[in-house]
Design a protein around this motif. Structure first.
Motif, PDB file in Angstrom:
ATOM      1  N   ILE A   1       0.829  -1.198   0.000  1.00  0.00           N
ATOM      2  CA  ILE A   1       0.000   0.000   0.000  1.00  0.00           C
ATOM      3  C   ILE A   1       0.868   1.254   0.000  1.00  0.00           C
ATOM      4  N   LYS A   2       1.943   1.241   0.775  1.00  0.00           N
ATOM      5  CA  LYS A   2       2.806   2.417   0.894  1.00  0.00           C
ATOM      6  C   LYS A   2       3.374   2.825  -0.462  1.00  0.00           C
ATOM      7  N   GLN A   3       3.693   1.832  -1.312  1.00  0.00           N
ATOM      8  CA  GLN A   3       4.250   2.147  -2.626  1.00  0.00           C
ATOM      9  C   GLN A   3       3.247   2.897  -3.489  1.00  0.00           C
ATOM     10  N   LEU A   4       1.960   2.632  -3.291  1.00  0.00           N
ATOM     11  CA  LEU A   4       0.935   3.345  -4.040  1.00  0.00           C
ATOM     12  C   LEU A   4       0.660   4.716  -3.435  1.00  0.00           C
ATOM     13  N   LEU A   5       0.687   4.798  -2.111  1.00  0.00           N
ATOM     14  CA  LEU A   5       0.458   6.092  -1.460  1.00  0.00           C
ATOM     15  C   LEU A   5       1.577   7.079  -1.768  1.00  0.00           C
ATOM     16  N   ASN A   6       2.790   6.563  -1.985  1.00  0.00           N
ATOM     17  CA  ASN A   6       3.965   7.410  -2.232  1.00  0.00           C
ATOM     18  C   ASN A   6       4.382   7.407  -3.698  1.00  0.00           C
ATOM     19  N   LYS A   7       3.453   7.082  -4.597  1.00  0.00           N
ATOM     20  CA  LYS A   7       3.830   6.883  -6.001  1.00  0.00           C
ATOM     21  C   LYS A   7       4.490   8.116  -6.614  1.00  0.00           C
ATOM     22  N   ASP A   8       4.146   9.310  -6.140  1.00  0.00           N
ATOM     23  CA  ASP A   8       4.730  10.524  -6.719  1.00  0.00           C
ATOM     24  C   ASP A   8       6.213  10.672  -6.386  1.00  0.00           C
ATOM     25  N   LYS A   9       6.701   9.917  -5.388  1.00  0.00           N
ATOM     26  CA  LYS A   9       8.120   9.971  -5.031  1.00  0.00           C
ATOM     27  C   LYS A   9       8.984   9.101  -5.921  1.00  0.00           C
ATOM     28  N   TYR A  10       8.331   8.203  -6.645  1.00  0.00           N
ATOM     29  CA  TYR A  10       9.090   7.243  -7.440  1.00  0.00           C
ATOM     30  C   TYR A  10       9.249   7.731  -8.874  1.00  0.00           C
ATOM     31  N   SER A  11      10.372   7.378  -9.477  1.00  0.00           N
ATOM     32  CA  SER A  11      10.643   7.738 -10.859  1.00  0.00           C
ATOM     33  C   SER A  11       9.829   6.852 -11.796  1.00  0.00           C
ATOM     34  N   PHE A  12       9.809   7.209 -13.061  1.00  0.00           N
ATOM     35  CA  PHE A  12       9.148   6.384 -14.070  1.00  0.00           C
ATOM     36  C   PHE A  12       9.735   4.975 -14.073  1.00  0.00           C
ATOM     37  N   THR A  13      11.060   4.884 -13.944  1.00  0.00           N
ATOM     38  CA  THR A  13      11.722   3.575 -13.959  1.00  0.00           C
ATOM     39  C   THR A  13      11.253   2.721 -12.788  1.00  0.00           C
ATOM     40  N   ASP A  14      11.135   3.325 -11.596  1.00  0.00           N
ATOM     41  CA  ASP A  14      10.662   2.586 -10.423  1.00  0.00           C
ATOM     42  C   ASP A  14       9.255   2.036 -10.661  1.00  0.00           C
ATOM     43  N   LEU A  15       8.348   2.902 -11.130  1.00  0.00           N
ATOM     44  CA  LEU A  15       6.971   2.472 -11.346  1.00  0.00           C
ATOM     45  C   LEU A  15       6.888   1.421 -12.443  1.00  0.00           C
ATOM     46  N   ASN A  16       7.717   1.568 -13.470  1.00  0.00           N
ATOM     47  CA  ASN A  16       7.741   0.568 -14.532  1.00  0.00           C
ATOM     48  C   ASN A  16       8.165  -0.789 -13.978  1.00  0.00           C
ATOM     49  N   ASN A  17       9.188  -0.787 -13.105  1.00  0.00           N
ATOM     50  CA  ASN A  17       9.643  -2.040 -12.488  1.00  0.00           C
ATOM     51  C   ASN A  17       8.580  -2.625 -11.571  1.00  0.00           C
ATOM     52  N   PHE A  18       7.818  -1.762 -10.888  1.00  0.00           N
ATOM     53  CA  PHE A  18       6.757  -2.243 -10.019  1.00  0.00           C
ATOM     54  C   PHE A  18       5.692  -3.002 -10.813  1.00  0.00           C
ATOM     55  N   PHE A  19       5.347  -2.504 -12.000  1.00  0.00           N
ATOM     56  CA  PHE A  19       4.159  -2.995 -12.698  1.00  0.00           C
ATOM     57  C   PHE A  19       4.454  -3.800 -13.957  1.00  0.00           C
ATOM     58  N   ILE A  20       5.729  -3.999 -14.301  1.00  0.00           N
ATOM     59  CA  ILE A  20       6.018  -4.725 -15.534  1.00  0.00           C
ATOM     60  C   ILE A  20       5.432  -6.130 -15.512  1.00  0.00           C
ATOM     61  N   SER A  21       5.479  -6.815 -14.367  1.00  0.00           N
ATOM     62  CA  SER A  21       4.934  -8.175 -14.308  1.00  0.00           C
ATOM     63  C   SER A  21       3.407  -8.161 -14.434  1.00  0.00           C
ATOM     64  N   TRP A  22       2.762  -7.082 -13.965  1.00  0.00           N
ATOM     65  CA  TRP A  22       1.308  -6.962 -14.136  1.00  0.00           C
ATOM     66  C   TRP A  22       0.953  -6.909 -15.624  1.00  0.00           C
ATOM     67  N   TYR A  23       1.669  -6.070 -16.368  1.00  0.00           N
ATOM     68  CA  TYR A  23       1.358  -5.919 -17.786  1.00  0.00           C
ATOM     69  C   TYR A  23       1.638  -7.207 -18.558  1.00  0.00           C
TER      70      TYR A  23
END
Length: 458
Positions: A130-152
């Protein structure tokens, strides 16, 4: 013939969100306190000063020596120490009751293992803190891409009908308002998909051996949904299995099993395999040539190392072969044969097997792509190196022909180092092609994934 068909359930998502902890908790939940402490003391003796109490349940799953210690590096942007790679480095499978639960690495360095785990499963469980979603604005595009690549990747391979989302470590952000904000942020990232997937707030109390919404419902006054285990039981599929169905199994990995020696792990997609059946295995490598061999099933075990005599669709099994024969009927020893990572098992009498190191694929209209994705794809030239996912394997390929029209894009790919086989009637309807490029801004590696139709192997 009627039988229950129980699928495998894969946990996937970013590193350090608690996937291994949930599986380890479920694996040991049936133990009494006395039995549990015996197992804990065994771990303490085994790990020594590497033992960390807050990682207790994950040790029951991530049991390779190089998974005992987390790798930590500094994130200057957040001005804090960030866990870089998580603990899981390999796919781990645990049989819990009627379930096969598959743990996959979340770290960016272990993509191939993660894809292998996704291929083994029938139902996907995407986990993110949950914390990763609440703080999503702190993460770079690369971080978010790594978080969700397996979802896609999961979505493109399997769709989202058999998918659950876990928001983990809910106890650190316990309010309904934080849960709703996390869901809103999730919607911004994965768009309308969030409305079609069950989302469960979960957490594990390691010290108290307790959980929220993993095995117990109604743990939170404001959450009225079902717990994880209730939903998994609801997803267990029972279907009619016809014993005349063609056998189709794909290779996962070679492992060593006590009392059996080297064995091969396979996932059964369809058909029924019996002890002492004679089967065909292809492709295999004999010297520098690709070939097909036949062999008898000497022994089979499940993930708990129990001997079994039959394997139904959806099952994962370890197999020992014997009595190998090459395509000309000549006897061979197992030392002469290399079972390739792309190998499949079919019945010996199956003749409708196609093999080759070239494939033709088609990508439908690019209209549903983002502008940058569309522009990048349309500029791809012949001879470009790409890769595609084949039953959990990442296969390197080269484009040697490309035809574009307003309706579709056709490509022929050559596999310089691999060979693949498939039953004619079971060609995958979809494969995922991936093309890597570097960002113009910071040389960050970006992976573009495209859903394609496979039309031919030759």
């Amino acid at each position: 013939m009627n039988t229950g068909k129980f699928g495998a359930y894969v946990f996937f998502g970013p590193a350090n969100v608690g996937k291994s902890t949930i599986i380890g908790y479920l694996q040991t939940r049936h133990l009494s306190e006395e039995q549990f402490m015996i197992e804990v003391n065994k771990l303490k003796t085994k790990l020594g000063d590497k033992f960390k109490s807050n990682r207790l349940f994950s040790y029951f799953v991530d049991d390779h020596f190089d998974e005992y210690t987390k790798s930590v590096e500094r994130n200057e942007q957040l001005n804090e120490n960030t866990i870089a790679h998580g603990t899981s480095k390999y796919v781990h499978i645990r049989k819990i009751g009627d379930f096969f639960l598959i743990d996959t690495p979340g770290g960016v360095d272990y993509v191939k293992e993660r894809y292998r785990g996704l291929a083994l499963a029938d139902v996907g469980i995407f986990a993110i803190e949950i914390k990763q979603l609440l703080n999503k604005d702190k993460y770079s595009f690369t971080d978010l891409n790594n978080f969700f690549i397996s979802w896609y990747i999961w979505k493109r391979l399997h769709g989202i009908n058999n998918t659950l989302i876990l928001l983990t470590k809910q106890d650190l952000n316990p309010s309904k308002e934080e849960y709703e904000k996390a869901k809103d942020n999730l919607f911004e990232i994965i768009k309308e998909d969030v409305h079609n997937v069950t989302i469960i707030p979960t957490s594990i109390d390691v010290k108290g051996r307790n959980d929220i919404n993993v095995t117990k419902s109604n743990c939170l006054e404001w959450y009225q949904g079902k717990c994880l285990m209730d939903l998994l039981k609801a997803n267990m599929r029972k279907s009619e299995i016809n014993s005349s169905d063609s056998l189709f199994m794909f290779y996962s990995k070679k492992i060593y099993v006590d009392g059996m020696g080297d064995t091969y792990m396979w996932k059964n997609n369809q058909g029924i395999l019996n002890l002492q059946d004679r089967v065909a295995i292809s492709p295999v490598k004999i010297g520098d040539k690709w070939d097909r061999v036949t062999a008898s099933i000497k022994s089979m075990t499940d993930e708990s190392n129990n001997n079994i005599e039959q394997v139904y669709p959806g099952k994962i099994v370890n197999i020992v072969f014997t009595k190998y024969l090459d395509g000309n009927g000549n006897s061979m020893s197992k030392k002469e044969i290399e079972i390739w990572k792309t190998a499949i098992i079919t019945y010996e009498k199956n003749t409708n097997i196609i093999s080759g190191n070239r494939i033709d694929i088609t990508l439908e209209s690019t209209s549903n792509m983002l502008p940058k994705e569309k522009d990048f794809f349309e500029r791809i030239s012949d001879k470009r190196e790409v890769s595609f996912l084949w039953f959990g394997n990442v296969i390197r390929a080269l484009i040697y022909q490309k035809e574009d029209s307003c309706l579709e894009h056709k490509m022929s790919l050559r596999l310089p180092n691999d060979y693949i086989s498939c039953l004619t009637e079971d060609l995958p309807k979809t494969i995922i092609m991936q093309i890597s490029t570097k960002s113009n801004n910071d040389d960050t590696l970006i992976v573009h994934s495209y859903r394609c139709k496979l039309s031919r192997i030759y």
